[in-house]
Design a protein around this motif. Structure first.
Motif, short mmCIF file in Angstrom:
data_model
loop_
_atom_site.label_atom_id
_atom_site.label_comp_id
_atom_site.label_asym_id
_atom_site.label_seq_id
_atom_site.Cartn_x
_atom_site.Cartn_y
_atom_site.Cartn_z
N ILE A 53 5.34 -9.10 15.11
CA ILE A 53 5.24 -7.70 14.66
C ILE A 53 5.32 -6.70 15.82
CG2 ILE A 53 3.89 -8.33 12.63
CD1 ILE A 53 1.41 -7.10 14.08
N LYS A 55 3.30 -3.76 17.01
CA LYS A 55 1.93 -3.29 16.74
C LYS A 55 1.83 -1.78 16.55
CE LYS A 55 -0.37 -7.33 18.47
NZ LYS A 55 -0.77 -8.05 19.67
N ASP A 58 3.81 -1.81 12.55
CA ASP A 58 3.43 -2.72 11.46
C ASP A 58 1.91 -2.84 11.33
OD1 ASP A 58 6.15 -3.16 11.35
OD2 ASP A 58 6.04 -4.96 12.60
N SER A 59 1.49 -3.30 10.16
CA SER A 59 0.06 -3.59 10.05
C SER A 59 -0.19 -4.84 9.21
CB SER A 59 -0.72 -2.38 9.52
OG SER A 59 -0.55 -2.24 8.15
N ILE A 60 -1.16 -5.60 9.67
CA ILE A 60 -1.57 -6.85 9.01
C ILE A 60 -3.07 -6.73 8.74
CG2 ILE A 60 -1.74 -9.36 9.25
CD1 ILE A 60 1.10 -8.74 9.66
N TYR A 61 -3.46 -6.89 7.49
CA TYR A 61 -4.88 -6.84 7.13
C TYR A 61 -5.36 -8.25 6.84
CZ TYR A 61 -5.13 -1.76 6.75
OH TYR A 61 -5.14 -0.42 7.02
N THR B 28 -5.62 1.11 1.05
CA THR B 28 -5.66 0.67 2.44
C THR B 28 -4.32 0.24 3.01
OG1 THR B 28 -6.31 -1.50 1.63
CG2 THR B 28 -8.04 -0.10 2.50
N GLN B 29 -3.42 -0.12 2.13
CA GLN B 29 -2.11 -0.54 2.61
C GLN B 29 -1.11 -0.35 1.49
OE1 GLN B 29 -1.31 -4.62 3.66
NE2 GLN B 29 -1.18 -4.10 5.83
N ILE B 75 -7.90 -5.74 11.26
CA ILE B 75 -6.57 -5.16 11.17
C ILE B 75 -5.81 -5.43 12.46
CG2 ILE B 75 -5.27 -3.00 10.93
CD1 ILE B 75 -7.88 -1.95 9.41
N MET B 76 -4.59 -5.92 12.31
CA MET B 76 -3.73 -6.12 13.46
C MET B 76 -2.61 -5.09 13.35
SD MET B 76 -1.47 -9.47 14.40
CE MET B 76 -2.69 -10.65 13.90
N GLY B 77 -2.34 -4.40 14.42
CA GLY B 77 -1.31 -3.36 14.37
C GLY B 77 -1.92 -2.03 14.03
N ILE B 78 -1.16 -1.19 13.34
CA ILE B 78 -1.63 0.16 13.09
C ILE B 78 -2.38 0.27 11.76
CG2 ILE B 78 0.18 1.25 14.45
CD1 ILE B 78 1.38 2.07 11.63
N VAL B 79 -3.23 1.27 11.70
CA VAL B 79 -3.91 1.62 10.45
C VAL B 79 -3.17 2.82 9.88
CG1 VAL B 79 -6.08 2.37 9.42
CG2 VAL B 79 -6.11 0.85 11.39
N LYS B 80 -2.49 2.61 8.79
CA LYS B 80 -1.72 3.70 8.20
C LYS B 80 -2.61 4.58 7.33
CE LYS B 80 2.58 1.14 8.51
NZ LYS B 80 3.68 0.48 7.84
N TYR B 82 -2.74 6.10 4.36
CA TYR B 82 -2.10 6.23 3.05
C TYR B 82 -2.66 7.42 2.28
CZ TYR B 82 0.42 2.02 3.78
OH TYR B 82 1.29 1.10 4.28
#
Lengths: 87, 87
Positions: A53, A55, A58-61, B28-29, B75-80, B82
């Motif tokens: 990804i 970072k 993208d985001s992974i929860y 959340t996503q 959370i990996m990456g960004i926190v969008k 929403y």
């Protein structure tokens, strides 16, 4: 441990992320994987995903629930066979 | 009770489903809502959602976890945000 992983990943990387998650968990919905997994395997999985990804885009929860028996899952509507449509 | 709801809904209905879920939970996503909610309110929410979706095409997954303290979220990456992009 029961894990639910949801992802929101750029189109260019989404197939790679899916392929990787599919090695460890079950694909249950468009952008959702779930399954029982050990912390060690999950760490390995997330490390591999982190290499795919971007970072900053993208985001992974990752939701960890220690006791799978604590999770009650219900489905409204159809159950899509993602395993089938995934090449 | 902690709830994670993921949805895979036809384009024509997705905004309505989001608006409805947003009344009860936190977005959340992309296709994931979560939050603490009582069983009564969740039932009301799901009943209202069931009137929007096409049960032969759409799917809504509901994960209930009785004790919110059992859920560990990373959370990996960004926190969008929403909440911000949602009109």
């Amino acid at each position: 441990m029961f894990v639910i992983i949801t992802y929101d990943v750029g189109e260019k990387r989404v197939n790679k992320v899916r392929k990787k998650l599919k090695q460890y968990l079950m694909w249950t919905q468009n952008s959702v994987f779930e399954g029982e997994i050990s912390e060690g395997k999950l760490q390995k999985c997330l490390f591999e995903v982190s290499k795919i990804i971007k970072k900053e885009e993208d985001s992974i929860y990752v939701y960890r629930i220690n006791f799978p028996a604590q999770v009650k899952k219900d489905i409204m509507g159809i159950v899509k066979s993602y395993e089938d449509i995934f090449i």
